[in-house]
Design a protein around this motif. Sequence first.
Motif, PDB file in Angstrom:
ATOM      1  N   MET A   1       0.935   3.366  -3.970  1.00 46.44           N
ATOM      2  CA  MET A   1      -0.087   4.520  -3.555  1.00 46.44           C
ATOM      3  C   MET A   1      -0.133   5.918  -4.632  1.00 46.44           C
ATOM      4  O   MET A   1      -0.877   5.974  -5.393  1.00 46.44           O
TER       5      MET A   1
ATOM      6  N   GLU B   1      -5.265   6.393   0.812  1.00 45.72           N
ATOM      7  CA  GLU B   1      -3.314   7.765   1.207  1.00 45.72           C
ATOM      8  C   GLU B   1      -3.254   7.901   2.702  1.00 45.72           C
ATOM      9  O   GLU B   1      -2.335   7.840   2.842  1.00 45.72           O
TER      10      GLU B   1
ATOM     11  N   ALA C   1      -2.006   5.304   3.788  1.00 44.38           N
ATOM     12  CA  ALA C   1      -0.893   4.767   3.821  1.00 44.38           C
ATOM     13  C   ALA C   1      -0.356   5.791   4.259  1.00 44.38           C
ATOM     14  O   ALA C   1       1.490   5.336   4.920  1.00 44.38           O
TER      15      ALA C   1
ATOM     16  N   GLY D   1       3.679   4.332   6.680  1.00 51.46           N
ATOM     17  CA  GLY D   1       4.665   4.940   6.059  1.00 51.46           C
ATOM     18  C   GLY D   1       5.556   5.318   7.253  1.00 51.46           C
ATOM     19  O   GLY D   1       6.983   4.581   6.329  1.00 51.46           O
TER      20      GLY D   1
ATOM     21  N   LYS E   1       7.500   1.725   6.996  1.00 49.90           N
ATOM     22  CA  LYS E   1       7.693   1.472   5.696  1.00 49.90           C
ATOM     23  C   LYS E   1       9.741   0.110   5.963  1.00 49.90           C
ATOM     24  O   LYS E   1       9.355  -0.701   5.526  1.00 49.90           O
TER      25      LYS E   1
ATOM     26  N   LEU F   1       0.341  -1.356   0.202  1.00 50.05           N
ATOM     27  CA  LEU F   1       0.077  -0.305   0.132  1.00 50.05           C
ATOM     28  C   LEU F   1       0.838   1.464   0.187  1.00 50.05           C
ATOM     29  O   LEU F   1       0.592   2.234  -0.675  1.00 50.05           O
ATOM     30  N   ILE F   2       2.285   1.333   0.759  1.00 45.95           N
ATOM     31  CA  ILE F   2       2.549   2.906   1.138  1.00 45.95           C
ATOM     32  C   ILE F   2       3.565   2.797  -0.533  1.00 45.95           C
ATOM     33  O   ILE F   2       3.761   3.715  -1.130  1.00 45.95           O
TER      34      ILE F   2
END
Length: 137
Positions: free
Chosen positions: A90, A107, A110, A114, A117, A86-87
């Motif tokens: 986007m 978003e 995500a 973030g 990550k 998903l990160i």
Amino acid sequence: MWIVGLLMLVALGVLGVASWLKSKKPEAAGPLAQLEGVSGWVGLVGLVWGVFGLIQWIGAMGAISVAPVMMLVALASALSIIALSLILAMPTVKTLAGSNGFTVALEQTAGKLGPFKMVLGFVCLGLAVWSLVMRVV
């Protein structure tokens, strides 16, 4: 099918830890830049693969009493693939789907994921190693 999951875990893991790898090994910047160029598409494929894995996990929930460790690892794999994908996906999702309520919600999710990550990248790489070891043993 396990090889696709293994490759997905490795690709996502490397993309997740790419900034750390570049700081530790500057000579890896060239090959990583090539992979980072397609990170949105890798993330999109990973997102589909992760949702597919989660659906498979839900369908196999009866096996949790027989193989609880395997089921927990499968759930961790599916969820970490979904989160990291998903990160990474986007920008591509926004390009393909435009800006609407769904993509705005994605978003925001995500954005919350973030900061994790790199951790998710290491988790994916660890799960890839575990998957490979369990397949060989």
